[in-house]
Design an enzyme around this catalytic site. Structure first.
Site, PDB file in Angstrom:
ATOM      1  N   TYR A 283      50.837  10.480  41.578  1.00 25.03           N
ATOM      2  CA  TYR A 283      49.673  11.294  41.216  1.00 25.03           C
ATOM      3  C   TYR A 283      48.642  10.488  40.439  1.00 25.03           C
ATOM      4  CZ  TYR A 283      51.574  15.615  43.012  1.00 25.03           C
ATOM      5  OH  TYR A 283      52.025  16.594  43.840  1.00 25.03           O
TER       6      TYR A 283
ATOM      7  N   TYR B 123      53.908  25.928  43.648  1.00 23.51           N
ATOM      8  CA  TYR B 123      54.266  24.511  43.794  1.00 23.51           C
ATOM      9  C   TYR B 123      55.781  24.411  43.908  1.00 23.51           C
ATOM     10  CZ  TYR B 123      55.034  19.592  43.146  1.00 23.51           C
ATOM     11  OH  TYR B 123      55.448  18.295  43.335  1.00 23.51           O
TER      12      TYR B 123
ATOM     13  N   ASP C 246      63.024  29.613  42.929  1.00 25.98           N
ATOM     14  CA  ASP C 246      62.896  28.200  42.565  1.00 25.98           C
ATOM     15  C   ASP C 246      62.848  28.083  41.041  1.00 25.98           C
ATOM     16  OD1 ASP C 246      62.154  25.625  42.009  1.00 25.98           O
ATOM     17  OD2 ASP C 246      60.458  25.566  43.406  1.00 25.98           O
TER      18      ASP C 246
ATOM     19  N   LYS D   2      65.069  19.096  37.475  1.00 30.88           N
ATOM     20  CA  LYS D   2      64.416  18.853  36.173  1.00 30.88           C
ATOM     21  C   LYS D   2      65.390  18.893  34.986  1.00 30.88           C
ATOM     22  CE  LYS D   2      59.673  19.348  37.358  1.00 30.88           C
ATOM     23  NZ  LYS D   2      59.017  20.233  38.324  1.00 30.88           N
TER      24      LYS D   2
HETATM   25  C1  PLP Z   1      58.718  19.944  39.872  1.00 38.11           C
HETATM   26  C2  PLP Z   1      59.017  21.094  40.733  1.00 38.11           C
HETATM   27  C3  PLP Z   1      59.579  20.913  42.014  1.00 38.11           C
HETATM   28  C4  PLP Z   1      59.805  19.567  42.611  1.00 38.11           C
HETATM   29  O1  PLP Z   1      60.751  18.833  41.921  1.00 38.11           O
HETATM   30  P1  PLP Z   1      60.786  17.231  42.089  1.00 38.11           P
HETATM   31  O2  PLP Z   1      62.048  16.823  41.426  1.00 38.11           O
HETATM   32  O3  PLP Z   1      59.566  16.733  41.384  1.00 38.11           O
HETATM   33  O4  PLP Z   1      60.766  16.933  43.543  1.00 38.11           O
HETATM   34  C5  PLP Z   1      59.912  22.047  42.730  1.00 38.11           C
HETATM   35  N1  PLP Z   1      59.693  23.271  42.253  1.00 38.11           N
HETATM   36  C6  PLP Z   1      59.157  23.482  41.027  1.00 38.11           C
HETATM   37  C7  PLP Z   1      58.965  24.884  40.551  1.00 38.11           C
HETATM   38  C8  PLP Z   1      58.773  22.407  40.242  1.00 38.11           C
HETATM   39  O5  PLP Z   1      58.202  22.612  39.058  1.00 38.11           O
END
Ligand code: PLP
Length: 429
Positions: A21, A148, A240, A269
């Site tokens: 980015y 996202y 998610d 994460k």
């Molecule tokens: C960061 C994020 C992703 C992607 O995760 P990466 O490990 O960066 O590929 C997917 N969904 C959400 C809600 C996110 O914040």
């Protein structure tokens, strides 16, 4: 000596590394970091920075936590990696057991991958093949506007269209985007969903907070109602929790704010406390059972070289121990409380709009004439100003937010608030 060291690292970095980015032509100086401890990162010149964005929302307990380090070290000396097809190991079994224990009770199976985007890919493939295995063809997917879900092609497809995805637009699959729910639009959303439900494989959403879009927040009651409706219609739900999981929303998972349950959940994460890359997709037995067959074609043909890597499992187990201990739980409550006090004061500032909070996540819009956009120049100026003050904030356009590691003390958090107030006053003038 240190300045020379720093310049040397920057030059070597520039010669070989392409950063995420980042427009490499116009990027500000990239800062070489040589050490992390607790909430602080140390650069090559000895300057320390408070990492209140948890290094892109991953760090839960601070950098270089000794407990996680010890567990990973022990695991590294025991079993560092093993193929996860045909083999298994204690850390993966234990982690699955411990995680499922904390999730909604319909979540019963764990599929491992290695980042948030892959956790999402796996979830999407599960839903599409779930239909396929039953002889149905479902080609549409439902998602929220401004979503996202990651940067791989499937994850990009279900993310809101933006200049990030522009070059690939013609290659993304068909997704219908709807508004996030509120008290007024629920009926309208239900009508839209009814129209599509027969051709739709699943609905994927970020619960409560749309992170990358600028920490946009919506109410758990409204999401619960929407989830209930989708389930009544037979639409599979993918929640998610890559960002919201592991305490960010003030509870262990966003799921703990909701009265209905998803079919599938995604994690990454904070899963390993931000120490090792790992992704997890969990699902109900209803999904899992649809892949059980004597017909080999019904297998979920998906896997990554580092599926359920034992080191990442050990890190996740250690991080979850820390997360569940009383000290961390008290800290999460305290941060939530401090944020809600600060937000009252913040909301009164003439430069602030939409001050908002979900648990440990605090965000507001810096009022500018230009509207909220990632390209908003103010973001870059604010980023630099906070860096000068030894604080790492990474505004999303004109959205300023705090996602601190839970080990941040009351005094450190007050220090950050004070600096936000000073910077706001400075930019007002
Ligand atoms: C960061 C994020 C992703 C992607 O995760 P990466 O490990 O960066 O590929 C997917 N969904 C959400 C809600 C996110 O914040």
């Amino acid at each position: 000596m240190n300045t020379i060291m720093s310049t040397g690292l920057q030059q070597r970095d520039k010669a070989v590394n392409w950063h995420p980015y980042t427009q490499m032509k116009t990027a500000d100086d990239i800062i070489p970091v040589i050490k992390g401890k607790g909430i602080y990162l140390y650069d090559a010149e000895g300057k320390k920075y408070m990492d209140v964005v948890s290094s892109w929302w991953v760090t839960l307990h601070g950098h270089s936590h000794p407990h996680i380090a010890q567990r990973v070290f022990e695991q590294l000396n025991t079993l560092e990696q093993v193929i996860f097809a045909g083999f298994t190991h204690e850390p993966a079994i234990q982690l699955s057991e411990n995680l499922l224990e904390l999730l909604p009770d319909n979540q019963e199976k764990v599929f491992y991958s290695d980042n948030g985007s892959t956790a999402v890919e796996v979830a999407l493939k599960m839903c599409i093949q779930y239909a396929h295995n039953q002889g149905k063809k479902k080609t549409k997917i439902l998602a929220f506007k401004n979503a996202y879900h990651g940067d791989t092609f499937g994850a990009m497809s279900v993310s809101g269209k933006s200049f990030w995805t522009k070059p690939f637009e013609s290659m993304l699959f068909e997704v219908v985007f709807i508004d996030t729910p509120n008290a007024e639009n629920l009926e309208n959303l239900q009508n839209q969903i009814k129209e599509l439900v027969d051709e739709t494989a699943c609905f994927i959403y970020e619960p409560l907070v749309q992170g990358a879009a600028g920490m946009l927040m919506y109410k758990p009651e409204d999401l619960s109602q929407l989830m209930k409706f989708c389930r009544e219609q037979g639409l599979l739900l993918i929640q998610d929790e890559v960002f919201t999981g592991f305490g960010r929303t003030g509870k262990l998972f966003a799921a703990d704010h909701l009265t209905d349950q998803p079919d599938i959940m995604c994690f990454s994460k904070g899963l390993t406390g931000g120490t090792m890359p790992m992704g997890i997709t969990t699902c109900s037995n209803e999904i899992y059972d649809a892949f059980l067959s004597d017909d080999k074609h019904k297998t979920l043909f998906h896997g990554h070289s580092f599926t359920a890597n034992p080191l990442a499992c050990a890190a996740a187990l250690a991080s979850m121990e820390l997360l569940l201990n009383e000290e961390t739980q008290v800290n999460i409550k305290r941060i939530t409380q401090q944020h809600s006090e600060f937000i009252k004061e913040l909301g009164l500032h003439p430069c602030v709009e939409n001050a908002r909070q979900t648990g440990t996540i605090l965000a507001f819009d810096f009022k500018t004439g230009q509207g909220t956009s990632y390209f908003n120049e103010i973001g870059k100026k604010l980023y630099q100003e906070f860096l000068q003050r030894g604080i790492i904030m990474r505004p999303l356009g004109n959205v300023i937010y705090l996602v601190p590691p839970y080990c941040i003390t009351a005094e450190e958090l007050e220090f950050v608030y004070r600096n936000i107030s000073e910077v706001l006053d400075q930019f007002k003038a």
